[in-house]
Design an enzyme around this catalytic site. Structure first.
Site, PDB file in Angstrom:
ATOM      1  N   SER A  42       0.835  -1.203   0.000  1.00  0.00           N
ATOM      2  CA  SER A  42       0.000   0.000   0.000  1.00  0.00           C
ATOM      3  C   SER A  42       0.872   1.255   0.000  1.00  0.00           C
ATOM      4  O   SER A  42       1.471   1.613   1.018  1.00  0.00           O
ATOM      5  CB  SER A  42      -0.910   0.004   1.230  1.00  0.00           C
ATOM      6  OG  SER A  42      -1.529   1.261   1.340  1.00  0.00           O
TER       7      SER A  42
ATOM      8  N   HIS B 106      -0.896  -1.671  -4.107  1.00  0.00           N
ATOM      9  CA  HIS B 106      -2.240  -1.399  -3.576  1.00  0.00           C
ATOM     10  C   HIS B 106      -2.441   0.119  -3.530  1.00  0.00           C
ATOM     11  O   HIS B 106      -1.673   0.837  -2.892  1.00  0.00           O
ATOM     12  CB  HIS B 106      -2.319  -2.000  -2.173  1.00  0.00           C
ATOM     13  CG  HIS B 106      -3.633  -1.854  -1.472  1.00  0.00           C
ATOM     14  ND1 HIS B 106      -4.656  -2.771  -1.571  1.00  0.00           N
ATOM     15  CD2 HIS B 106      -4.086  -0.904  -0.614  1.00  0.00           C
ATOM     16  CE1 HIS B 106      -5.671  -2.401  -0.807  1.00  0.00           C
ATOM     17  NE2 HIS B 106      -5.368  -1.259  -0.222  1.00  0.00           N
TER      18      HIS B 106
ATOM     19  N   ASP C 224      -4.958   3.060  -2.457  1.00  0.00           N
ATOM     20  CA  ASP C 224      -6.107   3.392  -1.617  1.00  0.00           C
ATOM     21  C   ASP C 224      -6.762   4.663  -2.132  1.00  0.00           C
ATOM     22  O   ASP C 224      -6.243   5.765  -1.952  1.00  0.00           O
ATOM     23  CB  ASP C 224      -5.647   3.583  -0.168  1.00  0.00           C
ATOM     24  CG  ASP C 224      -5.272   2.271   0.478  1.00  0.00           C
ATOM     25  OD1 ASP C 224      -6.152   1.391   0.559  1.00  0.00           O
ATOM     26  OD2 ASP C 224      -4.107   2.117   0.881  1.00  0.00           O
TER      27      ASP C 224
ATOM     28  N   MET D  24     -12.336   3.265  -1.593  1.00  0.00           N
ATOM     29  CA  MET D  24     -13.046   3.693  -0.372  1.00  0.00           C
ATOM     30  C   MET D  24     -13.817   4.952  -0.725  1.00  0.00           C
ATOM     31  O   MET D  24     -13.467   6.073  -0.321  1.00  0.00           O
ATOM     32  CB  MET D  24     -12.025   3.947   0.751  1.00  0.00           C
ATOM     33  CG  MET D  24     -11.518   2.668   1.386  1.00  0.00           C
ATOM     34  SD  MET D  24     -10.057   2.938   2.384  1.00  0.00           S
ATOM     35  CE  MET D  24      -8.826   2.912   1.106  1.00  0.00           C
TER      36      MET D  24
ATOM     37  N   GLY E 238      -9.141   4.486   6.196  1.00  0.00           N
ATOM     38  CA  GLY E 238      -8.913   5.913   5.999  1.00  0.00           C
ATOM     39  C   GLY E 238      -7.461   6.339   6.153  1.00  0.00           C
ATOM     40  O   GLY E 238      -7.068   7.341   5.575  1.00  0.00           O
TER      41      GLY E 238
ATOM     42  N   GLY F  85      -0.913   3.134   8.945  1.00  0.00           N
ATOM     43  CA  GLY F  85      -0.214   3.214  10.220  1.00  0.00           C
ATOM     44  C   GLY F  85      -1.085   3.026  11.447  1.00  0.00           C
ATOM     45  O   GLY F  85      -0.679   3.394  12.553  1.00  0.00           O
TER      46      GLY F  85
ATOM     47  N   ASP G  62      -6.419  -6.019   5.489  1.00  0.00           N
ATOM     48  CA  ASP G  62      -5.876  -4.694   5.167  1.00  0.00           C
ATOM     49  C   ASP G  62      -5.944  -3.810   6.399  1.00  0.00           C
ATOM     50  O   ASP G  62      -7.031  -3.496   6.895  1.00  0.00           O
ATOM     51  CB  ASP G  62      -6.689  -4.079   4.023  1.00  0.00           C
ATOM     52  CG  ASP G  62      -6.103  -2.753   3.534  1.00  0.00           C
ATOM     53  OD1 ASP G  62      -5.015  -2.363   3.995  1.00  0.00           O
ATOM     54  OD2 ASP G  62      -6.761  -2.132   2.678  1.00  0.00           O
ATOM     55  N   GLY G  63      -4.742  -3.401   6.865  1.00  0.00           N
ATOM     56  CA  GLY G  63      -4.659  -2.455   7.973  1.00  0.00           C
ATOM     57  C   GLY G  63      -3.911  -3.026   9.161  1.00  0.00           C
ATOM     58  O   GLY G  63      -4.311  -4.053   9.723  1.00  0.00           O
ATOM     59  N   GLY G  64      -2.811  -2.393   9.485  1.00  0.00           N
ATOM     60  CA  GLY G  64      -2.060  -2.820  10.669  1.00  0.00           C
ATOM     61  C   GLY G  64      -1.388  -4.169  10.526  1.00  0.00           C
ATOM     62  O   GLY G  64      -1.100  -4.828  11.534  1.00  0.00           O
TER      63      GLY G  64
ATOM     64  N   GLY H  81       1.311  -1.596   4.329  1.00  0.00           N
ATOM     65  CA  GLY H  81       1.901  -0.306   3.956  1.00  0.00           C
ATOM     66  C   GLY H  81       3.104   0.000   4.817  1.00  0.00           C
ATOM     67  O   GLY H  81       4.257  -0.160   4.399  1.00  0.00           O
TER      68      GLY H  81
HETATM   69  C1  DX5 Z   1      -6.463   1.866   5.255  1.00  0.00           C
HETATM   70  C2  DX5 Z   1      -5.969   1.435   3.910  1.00  0.00           C
HETATM   71  C3  DX5 Z   1      -4.801   0.528   4.012  1.00  0.00           C
HETATM   72  C4  DX5 Z   1      -3.583   1.159   4.624  1.00  0.00           C
HETATM   73  C5  DX5 Z   1      -2.644   0.098   5.074  1.00  0.00           C
HETATM   74  O1  DX5 Z   1      -7.621   2.593   5.104  1.00  0.00           O
HETATM   75  O2  DX5 Z   1      -6.980   0.773   3.203  1.00  0.00           O
HETATM   76  O3  DX5 Z   1      -4.486  -0.038   2.761  1.00  0.00           O
HETATM   77  O4  DX5 Z   1      -2.916   2.011   3.749  1.00  0.00           O
HETATM   78  O5  DX5 Z   1      -1.561   0.689   5.708  1.00  0.00           O
HETATM   79  P1  DX5 Z   1      -0.864   0.013   6.977  1.00  0.00           P
HETATM   80  O6  DX5 Z   1      -0.322  -1.307   6.536  1.00  0.00           O
HETATM   81  O7  DX5 Z   1       0.190   0.988   7.366  1.00  0.00           O
HETATM   82  O8  DX5 Z   1      -1.937  -0.142   8.040  1.00  0.00           O
HETATM   83 ZN    ZN Z   2      -6.398  -0.401   1.421  1.00  0.00          ZN
END
Ligand code: DX5
Ligand code: ZN
Length: 221
Positions: A8, A33, A35, A68, A142, A145, A175-177, A197
């Site tokens: 991401s 990826h 966003d 999103m 959204g 991190g 997806d996320g964290g 990401g």
């Molecule tokens: C969150 C995004 C993710 C995000 C992931 O809304 O959809 O794709 O960028 O980033 P990390 O891996 O840092 O949580």
């Molecule tokens: Zn995403």
């Protein structure tokens, strides 16, 4: 099933996205990826079709577009034309999920459906033989991190149970964290598609980070 890693670029330098996409390729990620946020479905505004096109032209990796946005059906054809390989829409953003996934396929792309943390997995029960990916949001969407929500593991277990007996099951994404601590939890609960990401772009060695995420454990020193 092999583990797919989608990098991401939201977590990278927003002023140097093509450079970040090249870093993802050099780190041996499988997809880039992107966003896409409209300031309505989620608070920030991020990237659009021209950014997708620029990244696709800059780097030889399939483009994974995570929409999103509200009313995502307006944007399928344009992201497909911009070079998207996979387009993921949120179940919360459409009353006609089955139709929308079909439209993504008709546009020549793979079709994913994402679920916010508050959305139960049952809302995708009727599209399990149509979707190519079910993307379980493991943070409130959204921002990059954020911290992985622990309830996500139970949700993945529920999804895995639902997939038993589906003749052509979708990939299961998170997806996320996702980092070296949470990737093993997600993989252990049946995920096979990790969006990451910060764990990639914030790593001292992104190549080692991608390899470790894929294996689901930290490399030996
Ligand atoms: C969150 C995004 C993710 C995000 C992931 O809304 O959809 O794709 O960028 O980033 P990390 O891996 O840092 O949580
Ligand atoms: Zn995403």
């Amino acid at each position: 099933m092999d583990v797919t890693i989608s990098a991401s670029v939201l977590a990278g330098d927003p002023g140097a996205l093509t450079w970040e996409a090249r870093r993802a390729k050099a780190a041996a990620a499988d997809l880039v990826h992107l966003d896409v946020m409209d300031g309505r479905f989620v608070p920030p505004i991020s990237f659009g079709q021209e950014t997708a096109r620029a990244l696709g032209e800059a780097v030889d990796l399939p483009l994974d577009v995570h929409l999103m946005v509200e009313e995502p059906w307006h944007h399928i054809a344009s992201f497909a034309a911009a070079g998207a390989h996979l387009i993921t829409v949120h179940a919360e953003a459409t009353p006609h999920l089955h139709r929308l996934l079909g439209e993504i396929h008709q546009a020549g792309c793979q079709a994913g459906v994402a679920l916010n943390p508050a959305t139960p997995v049952g809302v995708v029960a009727h599209v399990l033989d149509l979707a190519d990916l079910v993307l379980v949001m493991t943070v409130n969407p959204g921002y990059a991190g954020q911290t992985f929500l622990p309830g996500s593991v139970e949700k993945l277990n529920q999804l895995r149970s639902m997939l038993r007996g589906v003749s052509r099951p979708p990939r299961v994404g998170v997806d996320g964290g996702i980092d070296l601590g949470t990737a093993p939890l997600a993989l252990g609960a049946g995920a096979d598609f990790l969006v990451a990401g910060t764990a990639i772009f914030g790593a001292a060695d992104p190549l080692a980070a991608v390899a470790a995420l894929r294996r689901g454990h930290t490399p030996r020193a």
